[in-house]
Write a protein that holds these residues in place. Structure first.
Motif, PDB file in Angstrom:
ATOM      1  N   UNK A   7       5.670  -8.338  -8.868  1.00  0.00           N
ATOM      2  CA  UNK A   7       6.815  -7.569  -8.580  1.00  0.00           C
ATOM      3  C   UNK A   7       6.830  -6.012  -8.375  1.00  0.00           C
ATOM      4  N   UNK A   8       5.558  -5.576  -8.381  1.00  0.00           N
ATOM      5  CA  UNK A   8       5.350  -3.994  -8.295  1.00  0.00           C
ATOM      6  C   UNK A   8       5.462  -3.621  -7.066  1.00  0.00           C
ATOM      7  N   UNK A   9       5.633  -2.586  -6.609  1.00  0.00           N
ATOM      8  CA  UNK A   9       6.007  -1.838  -5.476  1.00  0.00           C
ATOM      9  C   UNK A   9       6.020  -0.330  -5.502  1.00  0.00           C
ATOM     10  N   UNK A  13      12.563   7.507  -7.001  1.00  0.00           N
ATOM     11  CA  UNK A  13      12.851   8.085  -8.111  1.00  0.00           C
ATOM     12  C   UNK A  13      14.338   7.641  -8.337  1.00  0.00           C
ATOM     13  N   UNK A  14      15.025   6.858  -9.432  1.00  0.00           N
ATOM     14  CA  UNK A  14      16.216   6.458  -9.640  1.00  0.00           C
ATOM     15  C   UNK A  14      16.379   5.078  -9.412  1.00  0.00           C
ATOM     16  N   UNK A  15      15.547   4.342  -8.719  1.00  0.00           N
ATOM     17  CA  UNK A  15      15.528   3.080  -8.139  1.00  0.00           C
ATOM     18  C   UNK A  15      14.949   2.074  -9.338  1.00  0.00           C
ATOM     19  N   UNK A  16      14.810   0.881  -9.170  1.00  0.00           N
ATOM     20  CA  UNK A  16      14.703  -0.058 -10.009  1.00  0.00           C
ATOM     21  C   UNK A  16      13.645  -1.329  -9.359  1.00  0.00           C
ATOM     22  N   UNK A  17      12.898  -1.855 -10.404  1.00  0.00           N
ATOM     23  CA  UNK A  17      12.267  -2.845 -10.088  1.00  0.00           C
ATOM     24  C   UNK A  17      11.966  -3.750 -11.118  1.00  0.00           C
ATOM     25  N   UNK A  92       0.767  -1.645 -14.001  1.00  0.00           N
ATOM     26  CA  UNK A  92       1.412  -2.360 -15.251  1.00  0.00           C
ATOM     27  C   UNK A  92       0.840  -3.943 -15.376  1.00  0.00           C
ATOM     28  N   UNK A  93       0.577  -4.039 -16.357  1.00  0.00           N
ATOM     29  CA  UNK A  93      -0.248  -5.123 -17.033  1.00  0.00           C
ATOM     30  C   UNK A  93       0.515  -6.167 -18.016  1.00  0.00           C
ATOM     31  N   UNK A  94       0.443  -7.437 -17.594  1.00  0.00           N
ATOM     32  CA  UNK A  94       1.126  -8.317 -18.490  1.00  0.00           C
ATOM     33  C   UNK A  94       0.197  -8.862 -19.654  1.00  0.00           C
TER      34      UNK A  94
END
Length: 121
Positions: A7-9, A13-17, A92-94
């Motif tokens: 899901x990364x990408x 700024x101000x956006x969503x993931x 980001x790591x799960x």
């Protein structure tokens, strides 16, 4: 047992993931699940965590912007990230504590491979 983060990408700024973490393999259950991040030159830090019962915990820097959730039946965890800032840029790591029962109960921490989130200004 494997954890697969996705899901990364690249986002402005101000956006969503929305990040997803899928656990697969032969195990009994999952205790806590969490998302960590590591920016270049910085230590890995906890972003958000959720217990098997749904209790959540967030880093102060993401409170009010990020939401962690999980689907125990699907063995999934999610991180909805809104109002993203350039300082959220990181891998980001799960993480999940996996419970395995073979004659006795064993609990092991597992890590996903990481997914890169880049927030442009």
């Amino acid at each position: 047992v494997q954890l697969q983060a996705s899901g990364g990408g690249l986002v402005q700024a101000g956006g969503s993931l929305r990040l997803s973490c899928a656990a697969s393999g032969a195990f009994f259950s999952i205790n806590d699940m969490g998302w960590y991040r590591q920016a270049p030159g910085k230590r890995r830090e906890l972003v958000a965590a959720i217990t098997s019962g749904g209790q959540t915990n967030y880093a102060d820097s993401v409170k009010g912007r990020f939401t962690i959730s999980r689907d125990n039946a699907k063995r999934m965890a999610y991180l909805q990230m809104n109002s993203l800032k350039p300082e959220d840029t990181a891998v980001y790591y799960c993480n999940a504590e996996i419970v395995i029962i073979i004659n006795a109960r064993y609990e092991y921490p597992y890590w996903g491979q990481g997914t890169l989130v880049t927030v442009s200004s």
